[in-house]
Write an enzyme that holds these catalytic residues in place. Structure first.
Site, mmCIF file in Angstrom:
data_model
loop_
_atom_site.group_PDB
_atom_site.id
_atom_site.type_symbol
_atom_site.label_atom_id
_atom_site.label_comp_id
_atom_site.label_asym_id
_atom_site.label_seq_id
_atom_site.Cartn_x
_atom_site.Cartn_y
_atom_site.Cartn_z
ATOM 1 N N ASP A 134 0.870 -1.174 0.000
ATOM 2 C CA ASP A 134 0.000 0.000 0.000
ATOM 3 C C ASP A 134 0.911 1.230 0.000
ATOM 4 O O ASP A 134 2.071 1.139 0.425
ATOM 5 C CB ASP A 134 -0.872 -0.027 1.249
ATOM 6 C CG ASP A 134 -1.809 1.158 1.324
ATOM 7 O OD1 ASP A 134 -2.414 1.495 0.304
ATOM 8 O OD2 ASP A 134 -1.906 1.748 2.408
ATOM 9 N N ASP A 192 -1.390 -0.908 6.133
ATOM 10 C CA ASP A 192 -1.580 -0.442 7.517
ATOM 11 C C ASP A 192 -3.007 -0.034 7.830
ATOM 12 O O ASP A 192 -3.351 0.190 8.989
ATOM 13 C CB ASP A 192 -0.654 0.748 7.804
ATOM 14 C CG ASP A 192 -1.203 2.036 7.211
ATOM 15 O OD1 ASP A 192 -1.687 1.996 6.066
ATOM 16 O OD2 ASP A 192 -1.144 3.079 7.885
ATOM 17 N N ASP A 235 -7.101 -2.481 4.273
ATOM 18 C CA ASP A 235 -6.100 -3.433 3.775
ATOM 19 C C ASP A 235 -6.327 -4.838 4.320
ATOM 20 O O ASP A 235 -5.692 -5.789 3.856
ATOM 21 C CB ASP A 235 -4.686 -2.971 4.156
ATOM 22 C CG ASP A 235 -4.296 -1.673 3.465
ATOM 23 O OD1 ASP A 235 -4.718 -1.478 2.309
ATOM 24 O OD2 ASP A 235 -3.585 -0.857 4.080
#
Length: 663
Positions: free
Chosen positions: A363, A557, A561
């Site tokens: 990410d 995080d 996700d």
């Protein structure tokens, strides 16, 4: 599980390190028992006394036999002497063997060692019978020391749990157990004290040592309104916190739970050895039995005592201690080494999986970037930049938007006095309008200025980053470039991953694609995709996993996700600022929030796997050689002791080596 419970019954910290039970799963069957030696500081004498007393009596016995050749040291007296030497180290093993037999577990290293040593007594090889059991016990003591060293990081982590919290009640601060403090109460933390619970900082600010949580030695400065976590140590002045989580739900409790549970999740290699030991042990028992019986029918001049001795040597050699000690210890050493580096593996199985990773998907926000907006550039039109910032900050302080906060924070950093704004109006999807120092100020996106028919500079359309466009009294006055800062080690992280054999790096982001591509290019990521919804990230990972040669790790995080973390072969959560959902779903947690730790995790995993397989090879090769020598009558009990205890000690030392490695 509450940490109060963990404090008193911690399976990770307890010293369970017999040859079968430190790796107890390698020998456990249904309804099995615990074999627990007490190795606490308070009972060191009790721990080492049996081995010391046996050693002293064995040495004296050998002196009486071979050097002084005492006339009275024969028959029943000699037997009684060596029996007394044998009992301190032999009885615990015999007891374990009997308990295992009662549970219908006939074939284990306890029964092998008991049969071999009692058999040695039966053929009057008393010194060798004592020596085998003594060195077996010494091997356990070495193993216990190795286990304690491997668990040192985790034990240190447990030691950071504060016993009391100073909570404000009835106008005064009173000592209370952290688990009895409720959410919303105010606690005080003095300089040098450990923070007992997660809480919002009410005081102006202070510096905190976060090493227990993140492995990072550099102090972290936190300001009013920021979150302080249980386990941190206050380094400056007295501060007050408003408790935001119950003790059992604190970040520290969650970390402890993750680490404790790590020892229960076995790697495939460890599970293979468990299955192997269950088959191997009865086979060698019956081979030893055959070694006594078969020669009676085929050998000339059959001497029962000689063939029984060979069978006993065979039993001692065949004990699978080196395997069942060193493999779990190797994985635990890897988990401990990772913990010291601020990386929490939830089990040995994830160490195995991490060692195979060749594709890393990340990410962007919060993983490769700080996740905090910062002012990058201030551009004005014929106006002093300080005056410009003061006017814009006056307006932006009325908003709670992250971009507005970034502008106000920048003004404070520049020591600008923030003015008062009046008649502030928020225009949805556009920005803010208000009066500052008798001037009308507009601050927002380009659509805001277009709405008020204010011309802007054409080049603004080409700026990739987020910008705050400003107009004062109907005229375009300048713009502020806002960007999420790339983490200082992000580029190094990508380089390090490639060095560790990662063939493809991918970045996925919900941010606009232009920003995503710029970040990817600046840190040399192979592929990047922006403008993604959470379900789009899932689709990208599913596409990658269709190629069976790709072992995919996903790093994120945020709460959005969690689905991708669960889908990937290895889910890695950035734990320092990560959401609870991401941390709970992930297989590995990086407490420092440093992307470079991804490569460190891969390196530790591969080093651990290498050590484990070295131990397997060492144990098999040495035991195979000495087993053949023993069956042929060319090896004595002393070679058997080396093949069993010696190889186990070498394997232990090799496993402990992981703790000494620098990653």
């Amino acid at each position: 599980m509450s940490t109060e419970h963990l404090k008193h019954s911690d399976p990770v910290v307890e010293s369970k390190h017999s040859c079968a039970h430190n790796h107890s799963d390698a020998h456990q069957h249904d309804g099995e028992h615990e074999h627990d030696h007490d190795h606490g500081d308070a009972s060191k004498i009790k721990t080492y006394f049996p081995a010391i007393s046996s050693l002293v009596m064995l040495v004296l016995g050998i002196v009486f036999d071979s050097y002084l050749k005492l006339d009275g040291f024969t028959g029943i007296i000699r037997l009684a002497w060596y029996a007394l030497a044998y009992l301190p180290v032999g009885w615990p093993v015999i007891k374990e063997a009997l308990e295992a037999v009662a549970q219908k577990n006939f074939f284990n290293e306890f029964s092998l060692m008991a049969l071999a040593t009692l058999g040695a007594f039966a053929i009057k090889e008393y010194p060798e019978g004592v020596a085998v059991m003594l060195f077996y016990s010494i091997g356990e003591l070495f193993q216990g020391a190795a286990v304690n060293q491997a668990k040192g990081n985790i034990k240190a982590l447990l030691d950071v749990r504060p016993d009391t919290a100073m909570v404000l009640r009835d106008g005064i601060y009173q000592a209370a157990k952290p688990e009895r403090v409720t959410i919303g109460e105010v606690i005080q933390v003095r300089s040098g004290e450990k923070v007992a619970l997660d809480g919002e900082l009410i005081s102006e600010g202070s510096s905190f040592n976060t090493a227990a949580l993140t492995g990072e030695s550099k102090p972290k400065t936190l300001r009013q309104g920021e979150l302080v976590l249980a386990g941190m140590i206050n380094l400056d002045k007295v501060v007050e916190l408003k408790v935001t989580k119950a003790f059992a739900d604190s970040s520290l409790a969650r970390i402890l739970d993750l680490v404790q549970n790590a020892s229960t999740r076995k790697a495939k290699t460890e599970l293979m050895i468990r299955r192997f030991a269950k088959i191997y042990t009865p086979i060698v028992f019956f081979l030893a039995l055959a070694l006594v019986i078969v020669p009676y029918f085929v050998a000339e001049n059959y001497i029962f005592k000689e063939w029984l001795y060979r069978a006993l040597v065979f039993l001692v050699i065949s004990c699978p201690c080196a395997l069942v000690i060193s493999i779990p210890l190797g994985y635990f050493g890897g988990i401990g080494a990772a913990s010291r580096n601020g990386i929490l593996f939830k089990g040995g199985n994830y160490l195995d999986a991490m060692a195979k990773v060749n594709t890393v998907v990340m990410d962007k926000t919060g993983t490769l970037t700080e996740g905090v907006f910062k002012v990058q550039q201030v551009q004005t039109q014929d106006m002093d930049s300080n005056e410009f910032i003061a006017l814009v900050a006056a307006l932006e302080q009325k908003s709670t938007h992250p971009i507005a906060k970034a502008v106000v924070e920048y003004a404070k950093e520049q020591n600008q006095k923030i003015l008062d704004a009046t008649e502030v109006e928020e225009i949805s999807g556009h920005g803010l309008k208000g009066m500052v120092n008798n001037s009308q100020v507009l601050a927002g996106n380009i659509k805001l200025l277009n709405k008020f028919n204010i011309n802007t500079a054409p080049e603004l359309q080409d700026i990739i980053e987020t910008i705050v466009v400003v107009a004062i009294n109907g005229q375009y006055a300048g713009h502020i470039t806002i960007a999420d800062q790339i983490k200082s080690d992000a580029q190094f992280a990508i380089e390090s991953m490639r060095e560790q054999g990662v063939s493809q790096t991918v970045m996925l982001s919900g941010d606009k694609n232009s920003i995503t591509q710029k970040v990817a290019k600046s840190i040399n990521i192979d592929n990047a995709y922006g403008d993604l919804l959470p379900e789009d990230k899932v689709t990208h990972v599913e596409t990658l996993k269709k190629d069976e040669t790709k072992i995919v790790a996903f790093v994120g995080d945020g709460i959005n996700d969690a689905p991708v973390l669960a889908l990937s072969d290895v889910g890695i959560a950035m734990g320092g600022m990560g959401s609870d959902a991401a941390i709970e779903t992930a297989d590995v947690v990086i407490q420092t929030d440093q992307p470079s730790k991804i490569a460190t995790a891969i390196k530790i995993s591969r080093a651990t796997k290498k050590v484990v397989w070295q131990n397997i090879a060492l144990a098999f090769v040495v035991k195979a050689i000495v087993l053949m020598l023993g069956a042929g009558g060319l090896a004595t009990m002393w070679e058997a002791v080396f093949a069993d205890v010696g190889v186990a000690l070498l394997a232990i030392l090799n496993a402990v080596r992981i703790q000494k490695m620098k990653f």
